[in-house]
Design an enzyme around this catalytic site. Structure first.
Site: not given
Lengths: 382, 382
Positions: A95, A271, A309, A311, A314, A340
């Protein structure tokens, strides 16, 4: 200009402004729509670079102000740039540093020339101008840079907002000129469209910036206290006046519903610190709404955070275990929930992209909203 | 007894008491000498299970007291045991819980029967006996369990220490009897040799315990304020009276020099919170001594923590970057240094093992000590 950052349109949705595409950088090509994890101080809090890659992160964001203040952009430059410094070989977006100069620092003076402030760590007097912002970002060697803009409150009146938009355009041009002198060949500069909720000013801002030919366009001044409907309305009339062949980035937005509704209104990149920030308090984003893992009801719940999920968190850890980590203030708890939540949003963007390609984005949205627990009215009325 | 935990001797060093071997469990066979990371509350602080495997950890230690108090051994049992609860499929060693009942809790009453105390979290009255300790460890389903022992200060007089040793023997027998009733087939129970610095009492303790045929033997009551020479002396006369066909575990020792000197005196297994505890303050163990990463001299030092280390942290991140993480209180800093320190000790044990196999352990020790910066006298006199 022949920027090293390009956008390739793959498919436009037939019923909305959504688009599936790719963003091309010298550090690889990444699919959009995309959610970027935020690595404020050259680290996405609690995540390693290996974690970020395994959860499917493409571009990450680093805050220019923080690098400038500590360790200093000169140290990062000596390291060989941000990529070397933090060992991240995929693209980095920085930024302008303006937001933190406004919000964290002790603001001293604010003129056409730039912003004088005392930094929040040492109290040292510092000066941020459009040129300084770009020079610092050049030293950091980020792939995607932001122009320094004016952060005017969403509800400011037309006169006040017009002044902010016009200064933002002048600052964008000064930054662009600076970049032509000190920029690196892998870097692309984005202009930031401002204008609050004033449609004519959003149009004026977009017209000014597109006439300067930036590598991409950010939409700023949103997610700052306005309603979701107001944000969506601004997006609906702003993205159509941005060039189709450039990426569009909505700054600072990170809830699942806003991401989906932003994509539907033509946004490519998002973002937000939200997924990692709420993770540090033990709050998980799931397909069935948020799970606050500290709640006593999870004490003996051996199911994963999110039943839908796949991931690493999980697949491998239960709510009861993660709750025990938070009860004991164990860092691994923050890490597992952060992983997660970031996976949840990056995966959501992959699902949304597929829905665009499959021509069923609105159906995906309705199903997602209903399951997530957004109210039925919201789910059905797009 | 035919314990599921076995020791296989591979090679005895010709000049010292050191031995290279393997510890066999129902969850795999692991090489010794070995350093075990400590996962106090069912997590090795800041590390994931993937990290632990990639740095070469074999067995990890979990504290029985902490599991007992929170989340409760019943929750862990419902999860299917500690392995399921924390998703760790390699062996777990649990301590007896006695140390924390002594050191953390508000001790109420201490008799032949056991220890009454108020737990340090809720203040609830709890009772720990040799039987309770074993039953809790049975519920946790750890692979290697410890008998409840009496923690007598190293310098206690002969009378006092003799009473502690004799009660430790009686408690060991009670624990063993409990295990025969409620133990699981994958679990092995160790007895703990006590006796402070009194040679005859160490011998008495070892004799009592070996007559009961435990799966292995721990050496307790060391690293509690005595000098390194005193600790080494105790080890020198204790390990020779332990059975050669059982593993020997020196509890709570984790400095590089003590590990090497412990191996040289016949120890197979070590554990300590030291590598992760000092990592949280930014202190790295390296081949050239400790690196305190917060020191200003590392601000622009782009070399790795340890030039001779090939761990993930040292291959990927610089001192300057890690220092920046600590300056900014970023969790990743703790994680990177913890990983390195644990790698350092597990790798050191692999090097020591190889030196035993290559018949050059004393030469390895001298070179290591000199490089590490231990004084020359220490390095040369073994």
């Amino acid at each position: 200009m022949d920027w090293p950052i390009k956008y390739r349109l793959e498919k436009k949705d037939s019923r909305t402004l959504a688009r599936a595409g790719e963003i091309v950088t010298t550090r690889g090509t990444y699919q959009t729509p995309m959610f970027m994890p935020v690595g404020t101080q050259a680290t996405v809090k609690s995540m390693s670079n290996g974690d970020l890659k395994s959860l499917g992160a493409g571009i990450i964001l680093v805050n220019t102000y923080h690098m400038w203040v500590r360790p200093g952009e000169n140290v990062v430059k000596k390291a060989g740039g941000l990529h070397q410094f933090m060992n991240w070989d995929q693209p980095i977006l920085t930024d302008s540093g303006g937001f933190q100069a406004f919000s964290l620092a002790d603001l001293r003076n604010f003129t056409e020339e730039g912003i004088k402030f005392k930094n929040h760590l040492s109290g040292d007097e510092m000066f941020m101008s459009p040129e300084v912002s770009i020079k610092v970002q050049n030293d950091l060697d980020s792939d995607i840079m932001m122009s320094l803009d004016i952060l005017e409150p969403f509800y400011s009146d037309h006169d006040q907002m017009k002044k902010a938009v016009e200064r933002t355009s002048r600052w964008a041009e000064r930054g662009l000129n600076q970049h032509l002198k000190t920029g690196l060949p892998d870097q692309g500069l984005f202009g930031i469209v401002q204008g609050g909720g004033h449609r004519d000013l959003r149009e004026q801002s977009a017209r000014d910036l597109t006439s300067m030919d930036f590598a991409g366009y950010s939409i700023g001044g949103l997610s700052v206290g306005e309603t979701k409907d107001e944000m969506n309305e601004v997006l609906s009339y702003t993205t159509p006046i941005l060039p189709e062949n450039k990426p569009r980035y909505l700054m600072g937005v990170g809830t699942a519903d806003s991401l989906i509704d932003g994509v539907i209104r033509g946004v490519d990149i998002f973002d937000c610190v939200l997924p990692t920030r709420i993770a540090r308090n033990g709050t998980a984003m799931t397909h069935h709404g948020r799970v606050v893992i500290k709640n006593a009801k999870y004490h003996e719940d051996f199911s994963p955070l999110d039943l839908e999920c796949d991931c690493d968190t999980c697949r491998n850890y239960s709510r009861a275990y993660i709750r025990s980590l938070f009860s004991n203030h164990e860092i691994l708890g923050i890490r597992l929930v952060s992983y997660h939540n970031l996976y949840f949003l990056t995966h959501l963007m992959r699902q949304v992209r597929q829905a665009i390609l499959d021509d069923n984005l609105l159906e995906f949205r309705q199903e997602f909203f209903e399951k997530y627990g957004f109210n039925k009215k919201n789910a059905k009325n797009f």
